[in-house]
Design an enzyme around this catalytic site. Structure first.
Site, PDB file in Angstrom:
ATOM      1  N   TYR A 205      -1.718  -0.558  10.454  1.00  0.00           N
ATOM      2  CA  TYR A 205      -1.634  -0.722   8.994  1.00  0.00           C
ATOM      3  C   TYR A 205      -0.507  -0.385   8.339  1.00  0.00           C
ATOM      4  O   TYR A 205       0.069  -1.169   7.436  1.00  0.00           O
ATOM      5  CB  TYR A 205      -3.162  -0.203   8.483  1.00  0.00           C
ATOM      6  CG  TYR A 205      -3.086  -0.274   7.023  1.00  0.00           C
ATOM      7  CD1 TYR A 205      -3.905  -1.665   6.813  1.00  0.00           C
ATOM      8  CD2 TYR A 205      -3.146   0.388   5.930  1.00  0.00           C
ATOM      9  CE1 TYR A 205      -4.467  -1.821   5.338  1.00  0.00           C
ATOM     10  CE2 TYR A 205      -3.239   0.209   4.586  1.00  0.00           C
ATOM     11  CZ  TYR A 205      -4.141  -0.991   4.367  1.00  0.00           C
ATOM     12  OH  TYR A 205      -4.398  -1.076   3.027  1.00  0.00           O
TER      13      TYR A 205
ATOM     14  N   SER B  10       0.713  -0.980   0.021  1.00  0.00           N
ATOM     15  CA  SER B  10      -0.062  -0.205   0.206  1.00  0.00           C
ATOM     16  C   SER B  10       0.828   1.268   0.129  1.00  0.00           C
ATOM     17  O   SER B  10       2.002   1.065   0.551  1.00  0.00           O
ATOM     18  CB  SER B  10      -0.933  -0.015   1.243  1.00  0.00           C
ATOM     19  OG  SER B  10      -1.775   1.099   1.286  1.00  0.00           O
TER      20      SER B  10
HETATM   21  N1  LIG Z   1      -8.830  -0.038  -1.000  1.00  0.00           N
HETATM   22  C1  LIG Z   1      -7.762   0.538  -1.034  1.00  0.00           C
HETATM   23  O1  LIG Z   1      -7.673   1.625  -1.115  1.00  0.00           O
HETATM   24  C2  LIG Z   1      -6.458  -0.020  -0.766  1.00  0.00           C
HETATM   25  C3  LIG Z   1      -5.253   0.849  -0.855  1.00  0.00           C
HETATM   26  C4  LIG Z   1      -4.028   0.209  -0.693  1.00  0.00           C
HETATM   27  C5  LIG Z   1      -4.032  -1.212  -0.199  1.00  0.00           C
HETATM   28  N2  LIG Z   1      -5.123  -1.941  -0.183  1.00  0.00           N
HETATM   29  C6  LIG Z   1      -4.996  -3.437  -0.056  1.00  0.00           C
HETATM   30  O2  LIG Z   1      -5.726  -4.134  -1.106  1.00  0.00           O
HETATM   31  C7  LIG Z   1      -6.037  -5.493  -0.638  1.00  0.00           C
HETATM   32  C8  LIG Z   1      -7.557  -5.885  -1.060  1.00  0.00           C
HETATM   33  O3  LIG Z   1      -8.215  -5.144  -0.348  1.00  0.00           O
HETATM   34  P1  LIG Z   1      -9.589  -4.374  -0.934  1.00  0.00           P
HETATM   35  O4  LIG Z   1      -9.126  -2.871  -0.846  1.00  0.00           O
HETATM   36  O5  LIG Z   1      -9.781  -4.831  -2.289  1.00  0.00           O
HETATM   37  O6  LIG Z   1     -10.601  -4.849   0.233  1.00  0.00           O
HETATM   38  P2  LIG Z   1     -11.867  -5.596   0.019  1.00  0.00           P
HETATM   39  O7  LIG Z   1     -12.490  -5.508   1.538  1.00  0.00           O
HETATM   40  O8  LIG Z   1     -12.679  -5.220  -0.893  1.00  0.00           O
HETATM   41  O9  LIG Z   1     -11.393  -6.941  -0.348  1.00  0.00           O
HETATM   42  C9  LIG Z   1     -10.652  -7.687   0.600  1.00  0.00           C
HETATM   43  C10 LIG Z   1     -11.019  -9.299   0.560  1.00  0.00           C
HETATM   44  O10 LIG Z   1     -10.022  -9.939   1.469  1.00  0.00           O
HETATM   45  C11 LIG Z   1     -10.835 -10.829   2.447  1.00  0.00           C
HETATM   46  N3  LIG Z   1      -9.851 -11.168   3.448  1.00  0.00           N
HETATM   47  C12 LIG Z   1      -9.850 -10.311   4.529  1.00  0.00           C
HETATM   48  N4  LIG Z   1      -9.075 -10.944   5.482  1.00  0.00           N
HETATM   49  C13 LIG Z   1      -8.972 -12.384   5.006  1.00  0.00           C
HETATM   50  C14 LIG Z   1      -8.222 -13.415   5.609  1.00  0.00           C
HETATM   51  N5  LIG Z   1      -7.637 -13.360   6.701  1.00  0.00           N
HETATM   52  N6  LIG Z   1      -8.125 -14.471   4.709  1.00  0.00           N
HETATM   53  C15 LIG Z   1      -8.798 -14.594   3.506  1.00  0.00           C
HETATM   54  N7  LIG Z   1      -9.589 -13.346   2.951  1.00  0.00           N
HETATM   55  C16 LIG Z   1      -9.551 -12.364   3.643  1.00  0.00           C
HETATM   56  C17 LIG Z   1     -11.980 -10.205   2.672  1.00  0.00           C
HETATM   57  O11 LIG Z   1     -13.238 -11.022   2.889  1.00  0.00           O
HETATM   58  C18 LIG Z   1     -12.265  -9.348   0.961  1.00  0.00           C
HETATM   59  O12 LIG Z   1     -13.201 -10.268   0.367  1.00  0.00           O
HETATM   60  C19 LIG Z   1      -5.615  -5.319   0.918  1.00  0.00           C
HETATM   61  O13 LIG Z   1      -4.428  -5.836   1.013  1.00  0.00           O
HETATM   62  C20 LIG Z   1      -5.640  -4.054   1.281  1.00  0.00           C
HETATM   63  O14 LIG Z   1      -4.999  -3.725   2.568  1.00  0.00           O
HETATM   64  C21 LIG Z   1      -6.391  -1.372  -0.359  1.00  0.00           C
END
Ligand SMILES: NC(=O)c1ccc[n+]([C@@H]2O[C@H](COP(=O)([O-])OP(=O)(O)OC[C@H]3O[C@@H](n4cnc5c(N)ncnc54)[C@H](O)[C@@H]3O)[C@@H](O)[C@H]2O)c1
Length: 274
Positions: free
Chosen positions: A154, A141
């Site tokens: 985080y 991230s």
């Molecule tokens: N959305 C943003 O702005 C953003 C920015 C930077 C990084 N991220 C990272 O992107 C990645 C994906 O997140 P997203 O934004 O698509 O969110 P999201 O919540 O839409 O998708 C994440 C998915 O991961 C699953 N998950 C959570 N914990 C889990 C576990 N212990 N085992 C298996 N599955 C699990 C959730 O059920 C969910 O379906 C994450 O690592 C998040 O930290 C997100």
């Protein structure tokens, strides 16, 4: 439909939502067979069902070594091997500051975001060795690069993903295993929303609005923006890249917007109106 991942098998965690789901869809369109992994069975099944025959759902918690081993074994049993691993599952949300963040909240973030990525390497690498090489991608991230107040755990977990990526890349390069990570900026997903109902359009609209104000490219990122970067890292087009943290953030980390406040005459020199 393309052929950039023809004949490849990909395991994608957190693929029941957000950028993981968008990536599963794109990888399948490009010819891969995909194990769609999520902690929530319904999310994984829904995403895999929508993709069709080239996808299969698997329920696993990435913080559990037992689950992660079972996940890779399932991919090998169902598809005959593993070539691409996308350690994408992660959690975020309010924590409190460094003094006030409860220990259990900090531990849960680390267990999913950092330990989960390491387990994906630990138990995935033997499968890639058997395949004669492969690509590991993890989701870090911009929070692993910039200090974002209020989410110190985080930030620590994502900084850890970048360090883990670099260290492991050196270990496995000689075996043809490339290891990179992606640092997304603000992307409209369900991050921080643990409710199991349908996505909330009002929440998404509010996120897009905030992101469009704070991002130099004046919009939120969408799942497909990250999926396209993951496709590049998964495919042979990035065959000379390993140990990299690729930033996909609409300019967040490159452009320091405090300069705009400090020097109003420098604001929007290109005449943008946002
Ligand atoms: N959305 C943003 O702005 C953003 C920015 C930077 C990084 N991220 C990272 O992107 C990645 C994906 O997140 P997203 O934004 O698509 O969110 P999201 O919540 O839409 O998708 C994440 C998915 O991961 C699953 N998950 C959570 N914990 C889990 C576990 N212990 N085992 C298996 N599955 C699990 C959730 O059920 C969910 O379906 C994450 O690592 C998040 O930290 C997100």
């Amino acid at each position: 439909m393309g052929d950039r991942l023809d004949g490849k098998v990909a395991v994608i965690t957190g693929a029941g939502s957000g950028m993981g789901r968008a990536t599963a869809e794109l990888f399948a369109e490009e010819g891969a067979r995909v194990l769609v992994v999520d902690r929530w069975a319904e999310r994984a099944e829904d995403a895999a069902g929508e993709i069709g025959d080239s996808a299969s759902a698997f329920t696993a918690d990435v913080s559990s070594g037992e689950d992660v081993q079972a996940m890779f074994n399932a991919a090998a049993d169902r598809f005959g091997g593993v070539d691409i691993i996308y350690n994408n599952a992660g959690i975020g949300g309010p924590e409190g500051n460094a003094r006030d963040c409860p220990e259990d909240v900090f531990d849960r973030i680390m267990a999913t975001n950092l330990r989960g990525v390491w387990l994906g390497m630990k138990y995935g690498i033997p499968h890639l060795e058997r395949a004669g090489g492969g690509s590991i991608i993890s989701t870090a991230s911009v929070a692993g690069i910039s200090g974002l107040s209020g989410i110190v755990g985080y930030c620590g977990s994502k900084g850890g993903v970048i360090a883990l990526t670099r260290a492991a890349a050196g270990e496995w390069a000689a075996k043809g295993i490339r290891i990179n990570c992606i640092c997304p900026g603000p992307i409209t997903t369900r991050i921080g929303d643990d409710s199991q109902g349908p996505p909330d359009p009002e929440r998404d609209a509010a996120w897009r609005e905030r992101a469009s104000v704070s991002t130099p490219l004046a919009r939120s990122g969408e799942g497909i923006d990250i999926a396209e970067a993951a496709l590049f890292l998964a495919s042979d087009e990035s065959s000379f890249m390993t140990g990299q943290a690729i930033v996909v953030d609409g300019g967040w980390t490159a452009v320091d917007r405090r300069w705009y406040d400090f020097s109003p005459t420098a604001y929007n020199p290109a005449g943008a109106t946002s």
